[in-house]
Design an enzyme around this catalytic site. Structure first.
Site, PDB file in Angstrom:
ATOM      1  N   SER A 115       0.780  -1.133   0.083  1.00  0.00           N
ATOM      2  CA  SER A 115      -0.028   0.048  -0.125  1.00  0.00           C
ATOM      3  C   SER A 115       0.784   1.238   0.120  1.00  0.00           C
ATOM      4  CB  SER A 115      -0.949  -0.162   1.227  1.00  0.00           C
ATOM      5  OG  SER A 115      -2.041   0.705   0.990  1.00  0.00           O
ATOM      6  N   ASP A 169     -10.046  -4.689  -4.468  1.00  0.00           N
ATOM      7  CA  ASP A 169      -9.362  -3.660  -3.518  1.00  0.00           C
ATOM      8  C   ASP A 169     -10.304  -2.356  -3.458  1.00  0.00           C
ATOM      9  OD1 ASP A 169      -7.854  -2.004  -1.946  1.00  0.00           O
ATOM     10  OD2 ASP A 169      -6.078  -2.793  -2.587  1.00  0.00           O
ATOM     11  N   HIS A 200      -8.098  -5.458  -0.267  1.00  0.00           N
ATOM     12  CA  HIS A 200      -6.642  -4.905   0.098  1.00  0.00           C
ATOM     13  C   HIS A 200      -5.972  -5.752   1.393  1.00  0.00           C
ATOM     14  CE1 HIS A 200      -4.189  -1.381   0.126  1.00  0.00           C
ATOM     15  NE2 HIS A 200      -4.153  -1.229   1.263  1.00  0.00           N
TER      16      HIS A 200
END
Length: 221
Positions: A115, A169, A200
């Site tokens: 991320s 996601d 995610h």
């Protein structure tokens, strides 16, 4: 120098993997993955999991948490705070230099992240004069895209990239990851892209693919 969590797979590591966590986590987040990831035929490794600085994050109502940069809004082109990104890139460069002092040159270092951490891995890795062995960005995207073409280095262009993303996601949209892949490929970079039926997060199939990609990196001349 950032504080880190470290895991050596055996004495006298020949390679290092610097792995950056996501927003609000810390260096302990991915350390438990090491036993699942490593393979018997790999060289001695040092995993370095740094803790991001604590800062206010605009989209979380200014709440202070560990973050590699401020996230100002949800628009991809305005999402990342440039000053914060560049400060974190400098912190990563310091970690890479420390690995060199410990006997692991940049050509035997993988820069990885999830991320936000993956965004810093991409931004930092492609701008280095001394190229890395690889860059790994999971559930992530390329920040500072408006300056990438001008700032990418020849060594950065030669650095292999692995990008993995969840097809559902809701945090870092898959189209953001795919657009980042396309941008890097348009600049001449080799990007291995994998998409998984997950949100995610990280899944077992992705861990397997990461292991395969790392095996190839360790075998490269």
């Amino acid at each position: 120098m950032l504080e880190t969590v470290e895991r050596d797979t055996s004495a006298h590591p020949h390679w290092s993997i610097i792995w950056l966590h996501g927003l609000g986590a810390d260096g302990n987040d991915f350390a438990p993955m090491v036993p699942e990831l490593i393979r018997r035929d790999w060289p001695a490794l040092r995993f370095v999991f740094p803790h991001a600085p604590v800062r206010a994050v605009t989209i979380n109502n200014g709440f202070r948490m560990r973050a590699w940069y401020d996230i100002r809004n949800l628009d991809l082109n305005q999402r990342a705070d440039e000053d914060g990104v560049r400060a974190s890139m400098a912190e990563v460069d310091a970690l890479i230099a420390r690995e060199g002092d410990r006997g692991v040159p940049p050509g035997r270092i993988i820069l990885a992240g999830f991320s936000q951490g993956g965004a810093i891995a991409l931004a930092a890795g492609i701008r280095r004069e001394a190229g890395l062995a690889g860059i790994m960005a999971l559930s992530s995207y390329l920040p500072l895209q408006s300056t990438t073409a001008a700032e990418i280095t020849p060594a950065g262009k030669r650095t292999p990239v692995f990008m993995g993303h969840g097809s559902v996601d809701p945090v870092v949209l898959p189209q953001w990851g795919a657009a980042s892949r396309d941008k890097l490929q348009a600049l001449g970079m080799s990007v291995q892209w994998r998409e998984y039926p997950m949100p995610h997060s990280v899944c077992a199939e992705e861990v397997r693919d990461i292991g395969d990609w790392l095996t190839t990196r360790f075998a490269a001349p």
